[in-house]
Design a protein around this motif. Structure first.
Motif, PDB file in Angstrom:
ATOM      1  N   MET A   1     -92.248  66.391 -60.029  1.00 40.33           N
ATOM      2  CA  MET A   1     -91.002  65.649 -59.980  1.00 40.33           C
ATOM      3  C   MET A   1     -91.330  64.165 -59.954  1.00 40.33           C
ATOM      4  N   ASN A   2     -90.601  63.426 -60.707  1.00 42.43           N
ATOM      5  CA  ASN A   2     -90.786  61.981 -60.763  1.00 42.43           C
ATOM      6  C   ASN A   2     -89.996  61.339 -59.627  1.00 42.43           C
ATOM      7  N   LYS A   3     -90.675  60.672 -58.702  1.00 43.58           N
ATOM      8  CA  LYS A   3     -90.005  60.064 -57.552  1.00 43.58           C
ATOM      9  C   LYS A   3     -89.305  58.752 -57.907  1.00 43.58           C
ATOM     10  N   ALA A   4     -89.794  58.044 -58.918  1.00 49.28           N
ATOM     11  CA  ALA A   4     -89.190  56.768 -59.299  1.00 49.28           C
ATOM     12  C   ALA A   4     -87.940  57.013 -60.127  1.00 49.28           C
ATOM     13  N   GLN A   5     -86.868  56.368 -59.768  1.00 47.26           N
ATOM     14  CA  GLN A   5     -85.627  56.493 -60.519  1.00 47.26           C
ATOM     15  C   GLN A   5     -85.689  55.637 -61.772  1.00 47.26           C
ATOM     16  N   PRO A   6     -85.287  56.174 -62.920  1.00 49.27           N
ATOM     17  CA  PRO A   6     -85.253  55.350 -64.120  1.00 49.27           C
ATOM     18  C   PRO A   6     -84.173  54.290 -63.977  1.00 49.27           C
ATOM     19  N   GLN A   7     -84.417  53.120 -64.488  1.00 53.63           N
ATOM     20  CA  GLN A   7     -83.478  52.007 -64.326  1.00 53.63           C
ATOM     21  C   GLN A   7     -83.188  51.346 -65.649  1.00 53.63           C
ATOM     22  N   PRO A   8     -82.009  50.975 -65.970  1.00 55.73           N
ATOM     23  CA  PRO A   8     -80.779  51.659 -65.557  1.00 55.73           C
ATOM     24  C   PRO A   8     -80.531  52.853 -66.479  1.00 55.73           C
ATOM     25  N   LEU A  30     -83.511  60.139 -70.874  1.00 58.87           N
ATOM     26  CA  LEU A  30     -84.557  59.179 -70.548  1.00 58.87           C
ATOM     27  C   LEU A  30     -85.274  58.791 -71.838  1.00 58.87           C
ATOM     28  N   ASP A  31     -86.254  57.928 -71.760  1.00 61.59           N
ATOM     29  CA  ASP A  31     -86.939  57.450 -72.962  1.00 61.59           C
ATOM     30  C   ASP A  31     -87.504  58.584 -73.813  1.00 61.59           C
ATOM     31  N   ASP A  32     -88.211  59.527 -73.191  1.00 57.97           N
ATOM     32  CA  ASP A  32     -88.825  60.607 -73.962  1.00 57.97           C
ATOM     33  C   ASP A  32     -88.577  61.978 -73.358  1.00 57.97           C
ATOM     34  N   SER A  33     -87.555  62.081 -72.511  1.00 60.36           N
ATOM     35  CA  SER A  33     -87.247  63.356 -71.871  1.00 60.36           C
ATOM     36  C   SER A  33     -85.796  63.357 -71.396  1.00 60.36           C
ATOM     37  N   VAL A  34     -85.399  64.487 -70.843  1.00 59.99           N
ATOM     38  CA  VAL A  34     -84.074  64.625 -70.232  1.00 59.99           C
ATOM     39  C   VAL A  34     -84.300  64.700 -68.730  1.00 59.99           C
ATOM     40  N   HIS A  46     -86.036  62.643 -59.779  1.00 63.46           N
ATOM     41  CA  HIS A  46     -85.504  63.511 -60.815  1.00 63.46           C
ATOM     42  C   HIS A  46     -86.622  64.362 -61.421  1.00 63.46           C
ATOM     43  N   LEU A  47     -86.215  65.377 -62.124  1.00 61.21           N
ATOM     44  CA  LEU A  47     -87.128  66.232 -62.864  1.00 61.21           C
ATOM     45  C   LEU A  47     -86.991  65.867 -64.334  1.00 61.21           C
ATOM     46  N   ALA A  48     -88.084  65.510 -64.993  1.00 58.49           N
ATOM     47  CA  ALA A  48     -88.081  65.171 -66.410  1.00 58.49           C
ATOM     48  C   ALA A  48     -88.438  66.410 -67.223  1.00 58.49           C
TER      49      ALA A  48
END
Length: 63
Positions: A1-8, A30-34, A46-48
């Motif tokens: 799981m990715n701990k950093a939140q994508p912004q914005p 997200l840039d290369d995932s959902v 979030h989970l990428a």
């Protein structure tokens, strides 16, 4: 799981959730995932998921 939140990002809540539903999953492109996350606990990250895996999941759910 990715701990950093994508912004914005624009996180969308499930249309099945309604306005007062306590259990909800949010989704964002997200840039290369959902990205998927728990709306009640956004700070946990979030989970990428790859676009291919996401499409397979959606197809499976719709069947």
């Amino acid at each position: 799981m990715n701990k950093a939140q994508p912004q914005p990002r624009h996180w969308r809540k499930s249309s099945f959730s309604g306005q007062t539903a306590p259990e909800c999953v949010e989704v964002a492109q997200l840039d290369d995932s959902v990205g998927t996350r728990d709306s009640k606990n956004r700070s946990r990250g979030h989970l990428a998921i790859s676009p291919v895996a996401w499409a397979a999941l959606m197809q499976s759910i719709k069947q």
